[in-house]
Design an enzyme around this catalytic site. Structure first.
Site, PDB file in Angstrom:
ATOM      1  N   HIS A 131     -18.266  45.301 -51.352  1.00 20.30           N
ATOM      2  CA  HIS A 131     -16.974  45.447 -50.674  1.00 20.30           C
ATOM      3  C   HIS A 131     -15.792  45.314 -51.630  1.00 20.30           C
ATOM      4  O   HIS A 131     -14.687  45.736 -51.312  1.00 20.30           O
ATOM      5  CB  HIS A 131     -16.853  44.452 -49.508  1.00 20.30           C
ATOM      6  CG  HIS A 131     -16.650  43.026 -49.887  1.00 20.30           C
ATOM      7  ND1 HIS A 131     -17.664  42.099 -49.906  1.00 20.30           N
ATOM      8  CD2 HIS A 131     -15.529  42.348 -50.229  1.00 20.30           C
ATOM      9  CE1 HIS A 131     -17.180  40.914 -50.243  1.00 20.30           C
ATOM     10  NE2 HIS A 131     -15.885  41.047 -50.453  1.00 20.30           N
ATOM     11  N   ASP A 156     -24.568  43.718 -50.080  1.00 15.83           N
ATOM     12  CA  ASP A 156     -23.189  43.579 -50.547  1.00 15.83           C
ATOM     13  C   ASP A 156     -23.127  43.325 -52.053  1.00 15.83           C
ATOM     14  O   ASP A 156     -22.344  42.509 -52.528  1.00 15.83           O
ATOM     15  CB  ASP A 156     -22.454  42.458 -49.791  1.00 15.83           C
ATOM     16  CG  ASP A 156     -20.942  42.545 -49.968  1.00 15.83           C
ATOM     17  OD1 ASP A 156     -20.448  43.645 -50.253  1.00 15.83           O
ATOM     18  OD2 ASP A 156     -20.263  41.505 -49.827  1.00 15.83           O
ATOM     19  N   ASN A 197     -12.102  35.559 -54.570  1.00 13.69           N
ATOM     20  CA  ASN A 197     -13.326  34.996 -55.133  1.00 13.69           C
ATOM     21  C   ASN A 197     -14.524  35.923 -54.972  1.00 13.69           C
ATOM     22  O   ASN A 197     -15.542  35.746 -55.641  1.00 13.69           O
ATOM     23  CB  ASN A 197     -13.668  33.660 -54.479  1.00 13.69           C
ATOM     24  CG  ASN A 197     -13.055  32.470 -55.171  1.00 13.69           C
ATOM     25  OD1 ASN A 197     -12.209  31.794 -54.612  1.00 13.69           O
ATOM     26  ND2 ASN A 197     -13.480  32.191 -56.394  1.00 13.69           N
ATOM     27  N   SER A 198     -14.443  36.866 -54.058  1.00  9.97           N
ATOM     28  CA  SER A 198     -15.587  37.734 -53.792  1.00  9.97           C
ATOM     29  C   SER A 198     -16.086  38.393 -55.067  1.00  9.97           C
ATOM     30  O   SER A 198     -15.315  39.001 -55.807  1.00  9.97           O
ATOM     31  CB  SER A 198     -15.209  38.813 -52.776  1.00  9.97           C
ATOM     32  OG  SER A 198     -15.079  38.273 -51.496  1.00  9.97           O
ATOM     33  N   LEU A 246     -41.631  46.011 -43.714  1.00  9.50           N
ATOM     34  CA  LEU A 246     -42.775  45.449 -43.012  1.00  9.50           C
ATOM     35  C   LEU A 246     -43.190  46.354 -41.859  1.00  9.50           C
ATOM     36  O   LEU A 246     -44.362  46.490 -41.539  1.00  9.50           O
ATOM     37  CB  LEU A 246     -42.420  44.049 -42.494  1.00  9.50           C
ATOM     38  CG  LEU A 246     -43.546  43.184 -41.943  1.00  9.50           C
ATOM     39  CD1 LEU A 246     -44.615  42.949 -43.000  1.00  9.50           C
ATOM     40  CD2 LEU A 246     -42.992  41.846 -41.461  1.00  9.50           C
ATOM     41  N   GLY A 247     -42.198  46.964 -41.216  1.00 10.31           N
ATOM     42  CA  GLY A 247     -42.493  47.947 -40.180  1.00 10.31           C
ATOM     43  C   GLY A 247     -42.663  47.368 -38.797  1.00 10.31           C
ATOM     44  O   GLY A 247     -43.471  47.868 -38.007  1.00 10.31           O
ATOM     45  N   VAL A 248     -41.920  46.306 -38.486  1.00  7.99           N
ATOM     46  CA  VAL A 248     -41.987  45.719 -37.150  1.00  7.99           C
ATOM     47  C   VAL A 248     -40.590  45.527 -36.583  1.00  7.99           C
ATOM     48  O   VAL A 248     -39.619  45.388 -37.321  1.00  7.99           O
ATOM     49  CB  VAL A 248     -42.699  44.336 -37.155  1.00  7.99           C
ATOM     50  CG1 VAL A 248     -44.146  44.472 -37.563  1.00  7.99           C
ATOM     51  CG2 VAL A 248     -41.971  43.356 -38.071  1.00  7.99           C
ATOM     52  N   THR A 249     -40.497  45.544 -35.257  1.00  6.39           N
ATOM     53  CA  THR A 249     -39.298  45.055 -34.585  1.00  6.39           C
ATOM     54  C   THR A 249     -39.658  43.701 -34.001  1.00  6.39           C
ATOM     55  O   THR A 249     -40.783  43.503 -33.513  1.00  6.39           O
ATOM     56  CB  THR A 249     -38.829  46.002 -33.466  1.00  6.39           C
ATOM     57  OG1 THR A 249     -39.897  46.211 -32.544  1.00  6.39           O
ATOM     58  CG2 THR A 249     -38.384  47.327 -34.039  1.00  6.39           C
TER      59      THR A 249
END
Length: 510
Positions: A139, A169, A249-250, A305-308
């Site tokens: 950002h 980020d 500071n970012s 991983l392929g899961v919800t």
């Protein structure tokens, strides 16, 4: 055609397609255009501040500060077009309310354009090699057409943006210099809650500022990276600190008392946009993995991983799930599997709906942030041991992680599809719409990535692309056919959501 805003559902089933998922919101906040970075903030209902015992300040802090300050730089973000915070502010208010107590509305009306010789925003960065590689936040560099890096000795350089990753980020820049002071990455897995740290950056336009505090918590998921759709698979497992962090500071350094880099300062939690005791940093191990990918492959390699899943530690989500599904699931610890993505490695490994994931390798999984961190540092093809509960019995299986297309190999920029290279996908425009609006061709842009070539020329989701390089487009295949193996300047004719027609261009990425 007006784009529509999808309202937040009263509950959500968190989809863990990789260690890169969460929900939340980002906020660009600063005072004046020449004294603010593009920092992200969340609103906290508890503004308590944990103070520092002054007796603990000693030679260790002095040594760490002397090591760190020369390696922390100021980053100036120059943008030639008017910078407006209106849309970001609206979304921030939608989730968390106006942090300015009414001043936000005034800020929304102020659509200012910084002069060409003045930066639109200021942030920080950390030199991580003597030959000029610099790590910062995504950002901090977003939207820039020029990035200036100023060292602590005031020497200035124009930087090249090597790559970015909105999902963590993190960004990587390069300046042409040798023999620069730099910081070493430490193993952030070894940091302990309560240990002393220093935050070094350039807050509020004050160069080379050092603040001290402790590690307040680890593995924080604060819902900050996914709220505006810029991070498609966000990873959040922040280090929380009470070392003072403010706008500017970012991208700066969070270091231990040896001056080793344990995190990249990224966000604060605040009711007023300024420090109230809660700062958050991307762990060094995750940041280092992202940088290594960008340097070696040109893109970030992400294993899925392929899961919800449903976070069982979230009582409200569990209650909402039970109500919606007419279930009797109990809140607790771990990630409850609700479904699978296409070509799921987890499903191939024998995991089923209703299983509860409790551990990845040796990493205990108590909530979403834990799973995000455990998978987020992995690449396609990596194998992980998944411990899970099924009907109360513990089981262990080995899962091979895949990329979003189901592959298990790492890829370079040359392997990317046309859509990945230009940063957008396209849906056909229905014939009735073409007739109603007098169009002979057109596709609807979707999933436009932040900082992509399409985004840079002003295209966002739901804009209509009529022609590319003078040729009409009516499908994703049309776009791919025109641009596949194409090198040179691309000309795009498109319609915005007010019906205005533009023709703009970009150089096709290699």
């Amino acid at each position: 055609m007006k784009s529509t805003f999808k309202k937040l559902l009263p509950f959500a089933v968190v989809g863990v397609l990789s260690g890169a998922t969460t929900v939340g919101v980002q906020q660009y906040l600063g005072s004046d255009s020449n004294s603010s970075d593009q920092s992200y903030f969340t609103k906290s209902t508890n503004a308590s501040f944990v103070g520092m015992n002054s007796a603990a300040v000693g030679d260790d802090f002095v040594k760490a500060a002397k090591t760190t300050v020369p390696a922390v730089v100021t980053i100036k973000n120059y943008q030639s077009r008017a910078t407006s915070r209106a849309s970001e502010q609206d979304l921030f208010d939608f989730f968390f309310g106006d942090p300015f107590g009414g001043r936000g509305q005034q800020r929304q009306r102020q659509q200012q354009q910084a002069p060409d010789n003045m930066p639109s925003g200021l942030g920080s960065g950390v030199i991580i090699s003597p030959d000029g590689y610099i790590i910062s936040n995504n950002h901090v560099v977003a939207g820039a057409n020029k990035l200036e890096v100023v060292l602590s000795n005031k020497k200035s350089y124009i930087a090249t943006l090597v790559g970015t990753d909105p999902n963590t980020d993190i960004s990587l820049l390069k300046i042409e210099e040798k023999g620069l002071p730099y910081l070493n990455f430490a193993n952030s897995d070894n940091v302990e809650v309560g240990q002393w740290v220093l935050a070094v950056g350039n807050p509020l336009g004050l160069n080379s500022t050092v603040t001290a505090g402790i590690i307040s918590a680890k593995g924080r998921g604060i819902g900050i990276l996914g709220g505006q759709g810029k991070a498609t698979n966000p990873i959040e497992s922040f280090i929380q600190t009470d070392a003072a962090i403010n706008p500017g500071n970012s991208g700066g350094a969070l270091v231990n008392v040896n001056g080793d880099l344990i995190g990249i300062n990224s966000a604060i939690s605040s009711t007023n946009g300024y420090y109230q005791g809660y700062g958050f940093a991307v762990p060094a191990n995750l940041a280092r993995k992202i940088i290594e990918d960008i340097k070696k492959f040109g893109i970030v390699q992400r294993g899925f991983l392929g899961v919800t899943t449903l976070d069982l530690s979230n009582d409200q989500m569990v209650a909402a799930y039970n109500k919606d599904q007419k279930a009797t699931l109990k809140a607790g610890s771990g990630m409850f599997v609700t479904g699978f993505s296409e070509n799921s490695g987890a499903e191939d490994g024998g995991i089923k709906k209703g299983d509860i994931i409790t551990k990845i390798d040796t990493y205990n999984i108590t909530d979403f942030a834990d799973l995000s961190a455990a998978i987020g540092s992995k690449r396609p093809g990596d194998k992980v041991q998944v411990t899970y509960l099924r009907n109360g019995k513990e089981n262990i299986t080995t899962v091979t992680l895949k990329d979003q297309k189901g592959g298990t190999s790492t890829r370079t920029k040359a392997d990317l599809s046309v859509s990945e290279k230009i940063g957008a996908e396209f849906d056909p425009l229905n014939e009735k719409f073409k007739t109603d609006y007098g169009l002979n061709s057109g596709v609807v842009a979707k999933n436009v990535s932040e900082g992509s070539e399409m985004a840079k020329i002003g295209i966002v989701d739901n804009y209509i692309v009529i022609e590319i390089n003078g040729k009409p487009v009516n499908s994703q295949k049309d776009v791919e056919k025109i641009l596949e193996s194409y090198k040179g300047n691309v000309q795009v004719k498109f319609v915005d959501d007010y019906g205005r027609i533009y023709t703009k261009g970009f150089k096709m990425p290699n």
